[in-house]
Scaffold this active site. Structure first.
Site, short mmCIF file in Angstrom:
data_model
loop_
_atom_site.label_atom_id
_atom_site.label_comp_id
_atom_site.label_asym_id
_atom_site.label_seq_id
_atom_site.Cartn_x
_atom_site.Cartn_y
_atom_site.Cartn_z
N GLU A 226 0.95 -0.90 0.26
CA GLU A 226 -0.41 0.06 -0.29
C GLU A 226 0.94 0.74 -0.37
OE1 GLU A 226 -3.01 -0.40 3.55
OE2 GLU A 226 -2.37 -2.18 2.85
N LYS A 228 2.54 4.75 1.17
CA LYS A 228 2.75 4.88 2.54
C LYS A 228 2.02 6.40 2.95
CE LYS A 228 5.17 4.69 7.08
NZ LYS A 228 4.84 6.71 7.08
N ARG A 233 -1.60 8.53 11.96
CA ARG A 233 -2.09 7.25 12.13
C ARG A 233 -3.61 7.54 13.42
NH1 ARG A 233 0.51 2.27 12.46
NH2 ARG A 233 -1.03 0.44 12.32
N ARG A 248 -2.26 7.21 18.14
CA ARG A 248 -1.60 5.95 17.34
C ARG A 248 -0.39 5.84 19.34
NH1 ARG A 248 4.32 6.11 14.59
NH2 ARG A 248 5.36 5.10 16.00
N GLU A 273 -4.85 5.93 8.58
CA GLU A 273 -4.08 6.86 8.49
C GLU A 273 -5.22 8.48 8.37
OE1 GLU A 273 -1.19 6.92 8.08
OE2 GLU A 273 0.10 8.62 8.23
N LYS A 395 8.00 -0.76 6.65
CA LYS A 395 7.41 0.04 5.70
C LYS A 395 9.17 1.19 4.74
CE LYS A 395 9.52 2.95 10.02
NZ LYS A 395 9.01 4.12 11.21
#
Lengths: 535, 336
Positions: A226, A228, A233, A248, A273, A395
């Site tokens: 996906e 980023k 978050r 987060r 996100e 990531k």
């Protein structure tokens, strides 16, 4: 109040995470309910008192101290609450210092006009350490360098391993001060508090940065990709007990983003996100920053900086915990749910089709949209594991290289920037000589930020200075900067052993806890992969 | 009766008693010096003749070396009057460090007392301050702001021992000055029941030996420098402030860096030094003690040698005591 004052005094000077946990643990283990729970609320920032403000302290000082001596003292000490706490004229009174729980109850209920007399009575009955704790509590400036997470770790520590910090996290937002049932649980005297219908936070699954060695070992068929996105978050939680938006770090940020909470018309827990999105286009992170760290939000903000959530995972569907399902299964549920529900202000994070890792690398390098940081790689068969499990999520940021570093020192700039702390020394974590984590400076940056960001940083530096060395201020190790750079090179001249090429502040990360900034090892691995000229 | 300002003068070489022909705590070498105490900002090397308490002379010999502590040394016991030139001179305890004295001078019925550095709190290593009524009282003002109120040293020692108990796997290293504070900390720890050996940085050893030779019992002291890391687990180590956060401290087991000083009262000062456990233990008078002392000696006029003179002079003025700032340079450099 004496034990609480001692705790604050130790915490404020204690740099080590483990030592802080030990201090908190001892406090929780030795203090009775409800005081310890009120103390827990105080250090996690869950208390605030509208009626008591710094003006009250100034007025009290004026009634009890000589104005010239006060001025000299304030000038020397540099902090209002501390000055008053230290110079408050002691008079023998036949009263013990107030109990923490009583102080908090009184501050919450008494009328503003009655407070000066009440507070003066407390100060008379206290020593300097308790006076300072009282005044800092009243003005809401404890600043002891303890995150909510650290306090929860210390609470969990009381259980001798039976209760993990993440377990505490999962009931936390169903509880309220003074947390008696929480302590009873970790001490084994009562069952786990049932958050029942409360919309509690679930610890998120985090990714590791993908490095060359990891990349080479991947098999494309095992992975989903996906984009980023460059936002923050968030976790959307909705139960019969209500809807919440969490950061987060488990902070409840619902009040700052009411439009998201209003758009939650389902039951479940979703991961995604938070982005500023205008006409389907994701705005740069700096736009989102306008919306961060606000207790409430006005109509203009809502209009000019509209936010949406790009969803990428499902933890609960309705009341059913689906975290043990593989990623593919959760994704299928998320897509099916989304197709049926069509929630406002939410869309799905697109799965990127790719044939090979080389193809993926090309896609990553080709992505130039400002709001795309790179790619996320997620193992198709991985359950949703809280924390940062190795090898399940990666990531994979695009160029330039970046690190999340902790601001350590700031220095005034020159010329037009002469009044600003605009040169920033930042550091990364490493394991110190004694096994404890320590920050080591890795570089200095003095551009890359906007004027507004500079003003924000300058203010932050002034409010969080812990020491001064001539023109340089050392600050609390609590602010994360995302630093971009072109290359990392080995250097014998730097304490860290590495020098950054062309470092600049890519953005401010006030949302990110300092403990989660990058480690020096991460940077060193980037060095090994870079051409080693000028060694 | 002559006003003391006609015979006790501030000169570039320090405070000079003209009819006695001597200086008090001169900042550079002179012919005749009376020395209040052995801290290096008060006891300079190279004087020809030095008059001081026997303890101060012994400590000066340890610090400066035999040849540098005055070519001729004259000890003077507490309260013994001595005629120097036309002036009667005697010493009374100042309570600052072992041997520390106030210098009382009387000329033609006019009396001035130079207190040197002093404190009023009890100290097991040195006799307590004795107030002397006088016409001019010369005082320090190191902690002359109302924010400086030293807590009871016993309570600070209890905080140290509580921390040792909480972090038994770590070494507690306490930054403290080698003359006075170090020995007072040892004595306070002994009073609090700490009977284990106390470890010393090399810079602290010689003066502790002199204290012991002068009859101050400090219990078992060991050099930290030769002890292994394992021996220092759970131990208390005393070291100069400059060493506690430096390379020297690497030999210690995950040290809790402590500092014992009156400056530790202010957070910013403690944070600047990277101190993890500040202990407010001072060998100087705090704000209340300074003011109480001015009232006790009853002098109509107070001269302030060094420190935060403006606040003390302001507070004295409110009580009808005339204050004068001497602005003597060079004092207050060593310790607090």
């Amino acid at each position: 109040m004496i034990a609480f004052a001692n705790l604050l005094e130790r915490l404020v000077f204690t740099p080590g995470r483990n030592a802080k946990i030990a201090l908190l643990r001892r406090y929780f283990a030795t203090q009775p309910d409800p005081d310890r729970g009120i103390g827990l609320a105080a250090v996690t920032g869950a208390l605030s008192f509208a009626a008591a403000k710094p003006g009250l302290i100034r007025e009290l000082a004026a009634t009890r101290t000589d104005p010239e001596l006060f001025a000299w003292s304030y000038d020397y000490v540099g902090d209002l609450a501390e000055t008053v706490a230290l110079m408050w004229p002691e008079r023998p009174v036949n009263a013990p210092p107030p109990r923490l729980a009583d102080v908090v109850a009184t501050l919450a209920t008494e009328h503003k006009s009655d407070l000066p007399g009440i507070v003066a009575g407390w100060l008379d009955a206290s020593d300097a350490s308790v006076r300072l704790a009282l005044l800092k509590l009243i003005t809401g400036g404890l600043r002891v360098g303890v995150s909510a997470r650290l306090a929860k770790v210390a609470v969990a520590d009381l259980s001798e391993g039976r209760v993990r910090p993440d377990d505490v996290e999962e009931v936390w937002h169903g509880l309220a001060p003074p947390y008696a049932e929480l302590f009873a649980w970790v001490e084994g005297r009562a069952p786990r508090p049932d958050p029942a219908q409360a919309p509690v936070f679930r610890p998120p699954m985090l990714a590791h940065p993908l490095e060359q060695a990891d990349f080479a070992a991947l098999d494309a068929a095992d992975w989903r990709a996906e984009w980023k996105w460059d936002g923050i978050r968030v976790q959307l939680v909705a139960t019969d007990g209500g809807a919440r938006l969490y950061s987060r770090g488990a902070d409840d940020i619902s009040a700052a983003f009411p439009e998201i909470v209003q758009a939650i018309r389902f039951r479940g827990v979703l991961d995604g996100e938070l982005l500023v999105v205008r006409d389907g286009v994701v705005a740069p992170f700096s736009d989102l920053q306008q919306r961060l760290n606000r207790k409430s939000v006005g109509a203009r903000m809502l209009r000019e900086f509209p936010v949406a959530v790009r969803l990428y995972d499902m933890l609960f569907e309705g009341a059913q915990d689906v975290r043990q399902l593989p990623f593919d299964a959760r994704r299928a549920r998320l897509e099916a749910w989304y197709a049926a529900a069509r929630p406002a202000r939410m869309d799905l994070s697109e799965l990127i089709a790719f044939d090979s890792l080389e193809h993926l690398a090309a896609l990553r390098d080709g992505a130039r949209a400002a709001a795309i940081e790179g790619l996320m790689l997620k193992r198709a068969d991985a359950p949703y594991v809280p924390g940062r499990p190795k090898g399940l999520w990666w990531k994979w940021k695009r160029e330039p290289l970046t690190i999340d570093a902790v601001l350590m020192y700031a220095q005034r700039g020159h010329g037009k920037r002469g009044s600003f702390y605009s040169d920033y020394t930042f550091g990364l974590w490493r394991t110190g000589e004694h096994g404890a984590d320590e920050l080591v400076p890795v570089g200095k940056a003095y551009f890359g930020f906007t004027d507004a960001e500079l003003a924000h940083l300058d203010r932050w530096v002034r409010n969080h200075t812990v020491a001064r060395f001539g023109p340089v201020r050392e600050v609390e190790k609590a602010f994360v900067l995302e630093v971009a750079f072109d290359a990392a090179q080995r250097s014998a001249r730097h304490k860290s052993g590495v020098a950054l090429r062309f470092p600049r502040i890519a953005r401010l990360r006030p949302d990110k806890p300092a403990a989660e900034a990058d480690r020096l090892e991460t940077l060193m691995r980037l060095v090994e992969n870079a051409p080693t000229t000028n060694a | 009766m002559p006003h003391p300002e006609t015979w006790l003068k501030v000169t570039s070489a320090g405070l000079f008693c003209e009819p006695g022909g001597f200086f008090v705590d001169p900042p550079r070498a002179v012919d005749r010096a009376v020395v209040t105490h052995a801290h290096s900002d008060h006891a300079r090397p190279g004087h020809r003749a030095v008059l001081a308490s026997p303890e101060t002379l012994a400590l000066m010999r340890t610090r400066l070396g035999e040849g540098q502590a005055g070519l001729s040394q004259q000890p003077l016991g507490w309260g013994e009057r001595l005629r120097v030139g036309e002036v009667d001179v005697w010493l009374e305890p100042a309570g600052h460090v072992l041997g520390s004295a106030q210098v009382a001078m009387e000329w033609r019925g006019s009396r001035a007392v130079v207190s040197g550095d002093y404190k009023r709190a009890a100290d097991p290593t040195t006799p307590g301050f004795v107030p002397i009524p006088c016409d001019v009282f010369v005082t320090e003002a190191t902690f002359a702001l109302p924010v400086f109120r030293h807590p009871r040293p016993e309570a600070e020692i209890a905080r140290l021992l509580e921390s040792v108990d909480l972090f038994p796997e770590r070494t507690h290293v306490v930054g403290c000055y080698s003359l006075g504070k170090c020995q007072r900390l040892v004595a306070l720890l002994r009073q609090a029941g700490w009977e284990r050996p106390i470890y010393l940085h090399g810079a602290h050893v010689a003066l502790c030996e002199t204290y012991a030779a002068l009859g101050v019992d400090l219990g078992e002291l060991r050099p930290a420098t030769v002890a292994g890391k394992a021996a220092l687990v759970g131990a208390i180590v005393l070291a100069p402030p400059s060493a506690i956060a430096d390379r020297w401290a690497r030999r210690l087991a995950e040290p809790v860096v402590c500092s014992a000083s009156g400056w530790m009262r202010v957070r910013q000062r403690a944070k600047q030094g990277g101190i993890e456990l500040p202990l407010v233990i001072s060998d100087h008078a705090d704000w209340d003690e300074l003011n109480a002392t001015l009232d006790e000696v009853g002098a109509p006029e107070v001269w302030v040698t060094h420190g935060r003179e403006e606040a003390l002079i302001h507070a004295a003025g409110q009580r009808g005591i005339r204050g004068r700032a001497l602005r003597l340079l060079g004092y207050g450099d060593e310790e607090a």
